[in-house]
Enzyme design. Sequence first.
Site, PDB file in Angstrom:
ATOM      1  CE  LYS A  65      10.633  32.642   2.644  1.00  0.00           C
ATOM      2  NZ  LYS A  65       9.968  31.695   2.084  1.00  0.00           N
TER       3      LYS A  65
ATOM      4  NE  ARG B 234      14.263  26.399   3.106  1.00  0.00           N
ATOM      5  CZ  ARG B 234      14.776  27.637   2.946  1.00  0.00           C
ATOM      6  NH1 ARG B 234      14.167  28.545   3.388  1.00  0.00           N
ATOM      7  NH2 ARG B 234      15.737  27.566   2.281  1.00  0.00           N
TER       8      ARG B 234
HETATM    9  N1  PMM Z   1      11.841  29.746   0.849  1.00  0.00           N
HETATM   10  C1  PMM Z   1      13.130  30.105   0.540  1.00  0.00           C
HETATM   11  C2  PMM Z   1      13.985  28.932  -0.220  1.00  0.00           C
HETATM   12  N2  PMM Z   1      13.407  27.494  -0.200  1.00  0.00           N
HETATM   13  N3  PMM Z   1      11.920  26.208   0.307  1.00  0.00           N
HETATM   14  C3  PMM Z   1      10.825  25.829   0.786  1.00  0.00           C
HETATM   15  N4  PMM Z   1      10.094  24.544   0.711  1.00  0.00           N
HETATM   16  N5  PMM Z   1       9.653  26.842   1.062  1.00  0.00           N
HETATM   17  C4  PMM Z   1      10.282  28.361   1.447  1.00  0.00           C
HETATM   18  O1  PMM Z   1       9.490  29.206   1.775  1.00  0.00           O
HETATM   19  C5  PMM Z   1      11.628  28.547   0.872  1.00  0.00           C
HETATM   20  C6  PMM Z   1      12.122  27.346   0.390  1.00  0.00           C
HETATM   21  C7  PMM Z   1      13.721  31.384   0.494  1.00  0.00           C
HETATM   22  O2  PMM Z   1      14.215  31.839   1.416  1.00  0.00           O
HETATM   23  P1  PMM Z   1      16.015  31.728   1.997  1.00  0.00           P
HETATM   24  O3  PMM Z   1      16.533  32.587   0.986  1.00  0.00           O
HETATM   25  O4  PMM Z   1      16.013  32.163   3.203  1.00  0.00           O
HETATM   26  O5  PMM Z   1      16.311  30.222   1.818  1.00  0.00           O
END
Ligand code: PMM
Length: 304
Positions: A230, A270
């Site tokens: 992020k 994650r």
């Molecule tokens: N961040 C993203 C997408 N899905 N789900 C959860 N549970 N927590 C998060 O912090 C989260 C998520 C956005 O990040 P990406 O674009 O790298 O998927």
Amino acid sequence: MTAPAPRDRRAPDATTLLSVRDRTLVMGVVNVTPDSFSDGGEWFEQEAAITHGRDVLAAGAHIVDVGGESTRPGAERPSVEEELRRVLPVVTALAADGAVVSIDTMRASVARAAVEAGASIVNDVSGGLADPEMVPWVAANRLPFIAMHWRGHSTAMQSRAVYDDVVADVVRELGERRDALLEAGVDEDHLVLDPGLGFAKNADHNWALMAALPSLHDLGQPILLGASRKAFLGRVGRDQGAAPRPAADRDVETTATSVMAAMAGLWCVRVHDVASTARVLTVVQAALEHAPDDVDDLVGDLDR
Ligand code: PMM
């Protein structure tokens, strides 16, 4: 077609993973989107996404998280049909391999189709707020549900990054969400909460939450952390005015957040680069296994 990977019959199911408390699990990200900030477009083609999912699992992910909607600030939403087109073949293939697949969606119809295709966890960044059909359906089907702290869709969320005390406010709002979800019939043993780094939060908010990870245990539920790649990790350590590190070059910083999460006793991280996080977590695990019975000095307030 990509050849299916052999099914690992010893792989634990989602419910078993939900009950893990003695170590921090790894969720690997597979974004089937043209525009995610962290890996935008890289895995947009179906076959590439399936191959990437298998790589993520081979690198040590316990769960693979498949998503078809970018949540980057300002992103427009895809249609339901487009979201389904992106995620279903990938969920189907990875679930057929025996993987524990979570579906990253805010839409009940997409979650339903993904579960029919083999997904066993619903990861909803809106915590069930974006689609009124989501929570009743999750509750009726007793599905594992990951509910993130959320204040609105990507087009509006940055203007909502206003807090009196971000840690207290996020814990309070997530606690209210937990209560509403349990009231609506979501199984307490199937509910994971997530502070939602980067969602209606600026870099200072994210750092304040990172500094207070153990306080998320006050919520009484397993906690997932999504710090990977992020923007706040792109700016840390850079000179004022210097360009941020590109998203793909934030994995070292991401592993530091994974260590912090594991030291705080969180349930799962994650991440995009599973291999580096899986390796650093073996270090934390080795230390924890040698900790005295009273481990509070090492890891804070843990349920271990
Ligand atoms: N961040 C993203 C997408 N899905 N789900 C959860 N549970 N927590 C998060 O912090 C989260 C998520 C956005 O990040 P990406 O674009 O790298 O998927």
